[in-house]
Scaffold this active site. Sequence first.
Site, PDB file in Angstrom:
ATOM      1  N   GLU A  42      12.549 -17.521  33.359  1.00  0.00           N
ATOM      2  CA  GLU A  42      13.025 -18.535  32.429  1.00  0.00           C
ATOM      3  C   GLU A  42      13.603 -17.767  31.239  1.00  0.00           C
ATOM      4  O   GLU A  42      13.005 -16.791  30.769  1.00  0.00           O
ATOM      5  CB  GLU A  42      11.896 -19.462  31.980  1.00  0.00           C
ATOM      6  CG  GLU A  42      11.202 -20.207  33.120  1.00  0.00           C
ATOM      7  CD  GLU A  42      12.147 -21.048  33.976  1.00  0.00           C
ATOM      8  OE1 GLU A  42      13.201 -21.480  33.448  1.00  0.00           O
ATOM      9  OE2 GLU A  42      11.849 -21.257  35.162  1.00  0.00           O
ATOM     10  N   ASP A  63      11.127 -15.419  39.704  1.00  0.00           N
ATOM     11  CA  ASP A  63      11.940 -16.379  38.961  1.00  0.00           C
ATOM     12  C   ASP A  63      11.735 -16.139  37.471  1.00  0.00           C
ATOM     13  O   ASP A  63      10.623 -15.838  37.030  1.00  0.00           O
ATOM     14  CB  ASP A  63      11.550 -17.814  39.314  1.00  0.00           C
ATOM     15  CG  ASP A  63      12.445 -18.825  38.617  1.00  0.00           C
ATOM     16  OD1 ASP A  63      13.560 -19.059  39.118  1.00  0.00           O
ATOM     17  OD2 ASP A  63      12.034 -19.368  37.574  1.00  0.00           O
ATOM     18  N   HIS A  93      11.084 -25.565  36.988  1.00  0.00           N
ATOM     19  CA  HIS A  93      11.621 -24.855  35.828  1.00  0.00           C
ATOM     20  C   HIS A  93      10.537 -24.136  35.031  1.00  0.00           C
ATOM     21  O   HIS A  93      10.650 -23.960  33.819  1.00  0.00           O
ATOM     22  CB  HIS A  93      12.418 -25.806  34.913  1.00  0.00           C
ATOM     23  CG  HIS A  93      13.591 -26.431  35.601  1.00  0.00           C
ATOM     24  ND1 HIS A  93      14.659 -25.696  36.058  1.00  0.00           N
ATOM     25  CD2 HIS A  93      13.836 -27.732  35.931  1.00  0.00           C
ATOM     26  CE1 HIS A  93      15.532 -26.513  36.629  1.00  0.00           C
ATOM     27  NE2 HIS A  93      15.047 -27.742  36.576  1.00  0.00           N
TER      28      HIS A  93
END
Length: 519
Positions: free
Chosen positions: A359, A357, A495
């Site tokens: 950001e 993942d 997040h």
Amino acid sequence: MQTFIEKFNEITDERFTYLRLRNVRFIIDDELLTLTFAYPEIKESEVFSQKETLSTAVKRAFNGDFSNVEIKLVKSHFDRDFFIPDILEFLKQFPMLSTMVAQEDILTDYSDGKIYVTFRMSDSVCDYCNKKSAGKKIEEHIKNLYCEPVIIKFVNVDDTSENIDDIEREMEEEKSRFKLDDVKLGRVIQPENVEEFIGKIVYEKARYIEDAKKETAEIVLCGTVSGLRELSKRDNPNRKYYKFTLSDFTGGISCIYFPNKKTENQITLLKDGKQIVARGKLTEDNMRDGVVTFWPNDICLCTLPKDFKVNRLRRRVDDEYHKVFPQPFVSVKQATLFDVVKEPASFLRGKTFCVFDLETTGFAPENDRIIEIGAVRIVDGKFKDTFNSYIDPKIPIPEKITQLTGIRDSDVMGQPLIDEVLLDFYKYSANTILVGQNVQFDYGFIAVNGARQNIYFENEMMDTIVLAKKYLPELRRYKLSNLTKHFGVENVSAHRGIYDAIATAEVFIKLVEMMCANA
């Protein structure tokens, strides 16, 4: 100018320290101040999108003394044919150096986005350099010329001839960091169905436009014509010429063709969309550093090969990690006597998955930046290790991203750069199946940034959203928060790269179990 640069960097929060001020020009009658900045190729989209910001910063740095400010941006481009004469001219301020250092004593190489310069000197010349601080001044001069990192070495040739061999070996090793997919094939395109159109017929294979970067007397290129337009010379309106873009599988190049009396009618038959192979010369653009223009003499109609595969130049990645080191996975869950150890689903056995993942500062891979990479590897159905790093984007993080992720400028300042982290992530994810929540979004960022370094992520991929839609049709939404809630998976900090990656990995295992149960 040094004071101006310091003020400029202070005003822009040192966001553009990679720029090099090449030229300053002031036209008194027009009260126009023109500054030419050189920028590294990797920063091209950023500097052009921030041109207004640069102009405003320049005005402030000059305390508003100039109302009309023009910013010109040129790409930093290393060319030995330009570099050597410039250095030899610079050395004239050091009498001993200018007489004792010849052109053949300066070794240069450009690879991996870095400029390597080696000066071969005798013992006495080396002593002279030290006494006059010449080495430092030479280094400052070269580094002011280019935006790319410059590595400079001064070698004492009196010590042993092995010094030269070592330098040449180092350069060869640096070049060997790259390899072609097909060494025998080379970087060429073989046009098909070639037909004579203007001038002599062109039988030769064409070079990749991507590789056509240096001025040369003769080169063959091929591609598709677009933006064709007829123009006239300002000083001679009756003298017509044609300008168009030629694009192959690797890039595009600006082309200019001046017809003669024999070809002025024939060139009017050339239209947008036509595929051609042409022989001509490349010249450097005087207004844009590092940009070349193609001037075809012989033009043939042709067909570009179908299903053409670019023979890519790939970077060899070291076996060891340099910036980010994988850590053994440690579960934060409290074990109990009631936990049941299950055998992993059959689909997971014998495979390695890299669940990752990112950001980012935005949603556009070409322009926005990665600020964190988090990943976890699953081997034979068991969590093995994690990979996690902040990344310094060298630009301020938008406030909305900070609100969403909690990542602030202070968190990423001084952290490794994307070029450094991505090399380690490429190694970490090698020979794995990449898994992600909306994996194409994250893959777009690593693919774009990887290609800039000649590394290519060609892994098989799986998407938890795709699996969820198939095996959980009753859910109305498939965000990660919905999936973790459905499966009772805890996400320690949503997040954030590493925590989202671990949560996605747990969701993935649950979905694979459903997939195997329904097989």
